[in-house]
Design a protein around this motif. Structure first.
Motif, PDB file in Angstrom:
ATOM      1  N   LEU A   5     -19.726  69.431  30.113  1.00  0.00           N
ATOM      2  CA  LEU A   5     -19.111  70.035  31.301  1.00  0.00           C
ATOM      3  C   LEU A   5     -19.522  71.494  31.436  1.00  0.00           C
ATOM      4  N   ARG A   6     -19.497  72.208  30.323  1.00  0.00           N
ATOM      5  CA  ARG A   6     -19.935  73.596  30.321  1.00  0.00           C
ATOM      6  C   ARG A   6     -21.427  73.678  30.639  1.00  0.00           C
ATOM      7  N   TYR A  53     -25.545  68.093  28.582  1.00  0.00           N
ATOM      8  CA  TYR A  53     -25.369  67.491  29.906  1.00  0.00           C
ATOM      9  C   TYR A  53     -26.593  66.674  30.296  1.00  0.00           C
ATOM     10  N   ASP A  74     -21.116  71.006  24.859  1.00  0.00           N
ATOM     11  CA  ASP A  74     -20.113  70.634  25.846  1.00  0.00           C
ATOM     12  C   ASP A  74     -20.814  70.339  27.174  1.00  0.00           C
ATOM     13  N   ASP A 102     -25.379  73.492  25.469  1.00  0.00           N
ATOM     14  CA  ASP A 102     -24.498  72.820  26.422  1.00  0.00           C
ATOM     15  C   ASP A 102     -25.292  72.196  27.567  1.00  0.00           C
ATOM     16  N   GLN A 137     -25.306  78.149  37.005  1.00  0.00           N
ATOM     17  CA  GLN A 137     -25.339  79.600  36.836  1.00  0.00           C
ATOM     18  C   GLN A 137     -26.762  80.125  36.668  1.00  0.00           C
ATOM     19  N   ILE A 154     -22.097  73.490  34.346  1.00  0.00           N
ATOM     20  CA  ILE A 154     -21.813  74.785  34.968  1.00  0.00           C
ATOM     21  C   ILE A 154     -22.954  75.765  34.687  1.00  0.00           C
ATOM     22  N   ALA A 155     -23.432  75.773  33.457  1.00  0.00           N
ATOM     23  CA  ALA A 155     -24.519  76.688  33.080  1.00  0.00           C
ATOM     24  C   ALA A 155     -25.791  76.376  33.869  1.00  0.00           C
ATOM     25  N   ARG A 196     -26.121  79.104  23.044  1.00  0.00           N
ATOM     26  CA  ARG A 196     -24.966  78.253  23.368  1.00  0.00           C
ATOM     27  C   ARG A 196     -25.139  77.566  24.715  1.00  0.00           C
ATOM     28  N   ASP A 197     -25.573  78.324  25.722  1.00  0.00           N
ATOM     29  CA  ASP A 197     -25.772  77.721  27.037  1.00  0.00           C
ATOM     30  C   ASP A 197     -26.836  76.630  26.978  1.00  0.00           C
TER      31      ASP A 197
END
Length: 118
Positions: free
Chosen positions: A31-32, A114, A29, A110, A39, A35-36, A106-107
């Motif tokens: 979009l996620r 991106y 994802d 994602d 983060q 964000i990651a 997972r991060d």
């Protein structure tokens, strides 16, 4: 917010082409992933399109990552290798300045989605 307003808030960006779509064959994802990247503070060392941060020149800019032939100087540029690099850079290059940030699988998937759509 009323149900119709919520629906329009989700629909309008998609119609305007604002929702990133990963390249064919790329999982995750985006979009996620964006964000990651924030983060994990990746923008502290890299300039990343649409990820706010200082103009830094510690690590390479990541704007053209999808066009590069190799990652970390030795790896074929594909999502699996990018995920490996994000998760454990020292396993690939023990002399890398890029720290192991403890990024989850997972991060990393994602984040790679991106970065590979840029």
């Amino acid at each position: 917010m009323k149900p119709l307003q919520c629906f329009l808030c989700l629909l309008l960006p998609a119609l305007a082409g604002c929702v990133p779509v990963p390249s064919p064959g790329v999982e995750g994802d985006p979009l996620r992933g964006k964000i990651a990247l924030t983060q994990y503070a990746c923008q502290s060392c890299h300039m990343i399109p649409a990820v706010p941060g200082s103009k830094v020149y510690v690590g390479r800019p990541l704007s053209d990552l999808s066009k590069r032939k190799v990652l970390a100087g030795t790896l074929e540029n594909n999502q699996a290798n990018l995920v490996r690099w994000i998760r454990d850079p020292q396993a690939i290059n023990p002399h890398s300045a890029m720290p192991n940030m403890g990024v989850s699988e997972r991060d990393a998937i994602d984040m790679s989605a991106y970065l590979l759509m840029l």
